[in-house]
Design an enzyme around this catalytic site. Structure first.
Site, PDB file in Angstrom:
ATOM      1  N   ILE A   1       0.883  -1.244  -0.063  1.00 30.09           N
ATOM      2  CA  ILE A   1      -0.088  -0.033   0.019  1.00 30.09           C
ATOM      3  C   ILE A   1       0.904   1.110  -0.004  1.00 30.09           C
ATOM      4  O   ILE A   1       1.803   1.301   0.997  1.00 30.09           O
ATOM      5  CB  ILE A   1      -1.022   0.126   1.154  1.00 30.09           C
ATOM      6  CG1 ILE A   1      -1.869  -1.266   1.306  1.00 30.09           C
ATOM      7  CG2 ILE A   1      -1.972   1.084   1.048  1.00 30.09           C
ATOM      8  CD1 ILE A   1      -2.597  -1.296   2.581  1.00 30.09           C
ATOM      9  N   GLU A   2       0.691   2.042  -1.191  1.00 28.80           N
ATOM     10  CA  GLU A   2       1.681   3.132  -1.169  1.00 28.80           C
ATOM     11  C   GLU A   2       0.810   4.095  -2.177  1.00 28.80           C
ATOM     12  O   GLU A   2      -0.073   3.998  -2.529  1.00 28.80           O
ATOM     13  CB  GLU A   2       3.141   2.801  -1.778  1.00 28.80           C
ATOM     14  CG  GLU A   2       3.176   1.964  -2.957  1.00 28.80           C
ATOM     15  CD  GLU A   2       4.430   1.578  -3.437  1.00 28.80           C
ATOM     16  OE1 GLU A   2       5.471   2.441  -3.279  1.00 28.80           O
ATOM     17  OE2 GLU A   2       4.807   0.293  -3.354  1.00 28.80           O
TER      18      GLU A   2
END
Length: 537
Positions: free
Chosen positions: A186-187
């Site tokens: 998750i970025e």
């Protein structure tokens, strides 16, 4: 530059058998050690140091607990990158396990998973041989971690706003690839997207509980960006949301890269270890409100590190082989739960001379190195290492007992006299192979002469339910069947076996070939493609 040597540690750790992967597992109480005369003397020395007002004794006493986990090496593979990386081939991949990235939302169907937005799951199975290569890796003793998300494209939880369909998508992914470990990368803007974060928590928690009930526990890792001080504020919120939402996290993997420190020559190892120490403190604090007071080693076992090997996206940052060796030592000393790298596709020197030039590439590191040098450093970690579980040999069916049947072979059966272009796939003795380069007469299953490489890569075994390849015509309107007797001139087209052919030159009584690939000196050129032929576009 001095080459880093692999860390010499025991290769007997199986991350998939790690008790921390079990959501219901709890850290057992450590057995009490008997006090030997040597330890008694050491205790007297420590007490003396404490009495003198020093801190050395406190630090030493605190560190004697030692790590409770053995670091697991699991490099990332960019699945859709060209050329395709043969992660199932031990000569190309020193690691036993790999993290395959990235599964994202299909651009045409937000709730359907795809590989990089470019391949459906079936498409990756057919065009990239992904399912077969995973099976080959497992047959050789390795396994995969399935990585969802990444910086590019849209992660499923972001694109799919239907919670039930999102849960079904995760469920289907885990089932199709028989996943034991899920990696949620998750970025970017997804780290702060509260709606998608909540959907992801609900869906992952549901699938994880289903797998646990079925006796197939699912370990879940979070992969998050990190600063030298630790996780960002948003990153801390992601972890907290997962824990409070009922997801049993195996750990948090931080991306020790692209720090943007502003230094002319940043010390990447120092920045990485600072980030890891900061994350350690944050995770300790995150577990406390849940009634879990973890020991320092227990927290370290829940932390992973993923550097970007070689040249980072930030021009000034370069993660060298010396940095890799230092990170590996840090991992062993502290019992870090996981060490990955982005990516094994890049673990090679760039071609040509790049002295003092910044090189950003998906297929080379941009630093001075030998091929697979970073992989070999991390492969020395105590997780499954190359050579364990017979990983250094490829399991080939009994040649004497295996007879290939054209009706059940998904690709053409290998022929001694055929000329194969690089990338051509064949079946031989129950195994699918792919040509590394153009070759003829080189038995795919035979060991190459000493000091040479095989012209073929092992893709994986033929499934018992597979069928013969279906040729695909590239022209229409050919209706005249080939017959013996007439003279055919160059350019004439005929049907033979229901497939279209075109005469290369004048020919008579020479039937078109049904042995694939059709030789270049055959009078008839096929006007169709065969599964297994390399794509030309």
């Amino acid at each position: 530059m001095d080459r880093a040597t692999p860390v010499a540690v025991r290769p007997d750790y199986d991350p998939l058998a790690d008790p921390l992967a079990d959501p219901d597992w709890q850290e057992p109480e450590q057995p009490r050690a008997r006090l030997s005369w040597t330890r008694l003397g050491l205790l007297v020395l420590i007490l003396g140091l404490l009495g003198a007002g020093g801190t050395l004794g406190v630090i030493h006493l605190r560190n004697t607990a030692g790590p409770t986990a053995k670091s697991w090496a699991v490099p990332y593979v960019d699945v859709t990158l060209t050329p395709t990386f043969q992660f199932q081939d031990p000569t190309a991949n020193p690691a036993n396990d790999v993290a395959l990235g990235f599964v994202v939302a299909d651009p045409k169907n937000a709730c359907s998973p795809s590989w990089g937005g470019a391949y459906t799951l079936d498409g990756a199975g057919n065009l990239l041989e992904l399912d077969r290569r995973i099976a080959q890796l497992r047959q050789a003793g390795g396994d995969i971690t399935l990585s969802l998300g990444g910086l590019n494209n849209s992660e499923l939880a972001v694109a799919c706003t239907d919670e039930e369909r999102l849960t079904a998508a995760y469920r289907d992914l885990v089932k199709r690839y028989d996943v034991k470990t899920l990696d949620l990368d998750i970025e970017g803007t997804a780290v702060a997207d509260q709606a998608s974060l909540q959907r992801r928590v609900t869906a992952v928690a549901a699938v994880q509980k289903e797998r646990a009930a079925a006796g197939k526990p699912l370990a879940v890792w979070l992969t998050l960006p990190v600063a030298p001080s630790g996780l960002t504020e948003d990153g801390v919120g992601v972890v907290r949301g997962m824990l409070e939402g009922g997801v049993a996290l195996r750990g948090v993997n931080v991306m020790t890269m692209d720090f943007n420190s502003g230094e002319a020559r940043p010390d990447m190892l120092a920045l990485s270890t600072s980030a890891l120490n900061g994350t350690h403190k944050q995770l300790s604090d995150l577990y406390l409100p849940l009634g879990q007071k973890l020991t320092s080693p227990q927290v370290w076992s829940r932390i992973g590190a993923t550097p970007m090997i070689g040249q980072n996206d930030v021009d000034a940052e370069r993660f060298t082989l010396d940095d890799a060796a230092g990170l590996a030592r840090f991992a062993v000393d502290n019992g870090l739960g996981r060490v990955s790298m982005w990516s094994i596709n890049r673990d090679a020197p760039c071609r040509g001379t790049f002295a003092n030039v910044v090189v950003h590439s998906n297929t080379c590191s941009g630093v001075d190195q030998d091929a697979l040098a970073f992989s070999k450093v991390f492969a020395g970690l105590p997780g499954k290492a190359a050579g364990s579980d017979n990983y250094d040999s490829v399991e080939i069916p009994n040649r004497a007992a295996t007879v290939d049947d054209p009706k059940t072979s998904p690709y053409p059966i290998w022929r001694m006299t055929a000329m194969y272009a690089g990338g051509y796939k064949v079946v031989w003795k129950g195994v699918v192979y792919e040509a590394k380069w153009a070759n003829s007469g080189q038995d795919p299953a035979a060991a190459p002469p000493a000091g040479t490489q095989s012209a073929w890569s092992v893709i994986g075994p033929v499934s018992p339910v597979e069928k013969a390849p279906r040729p695909v015509p590239v022209v229409t309107g050919v209706t005249d069947p080939w017959t013996a007797g007439p003279i055919y001139r160059r350019g004439d087209r005929v049907l033979f076996g229901g497939l279209p052919y075109e005469a290369r030159w004048t020919t008579k009584d020479e039937a078109p070939s049904m042995e694939f690939p059709v030789d270049a000196d055959d009078p008839w050129k096929p006007l169709f493609t065969i599964p297994g032929e390399p794509r030309t576009n």
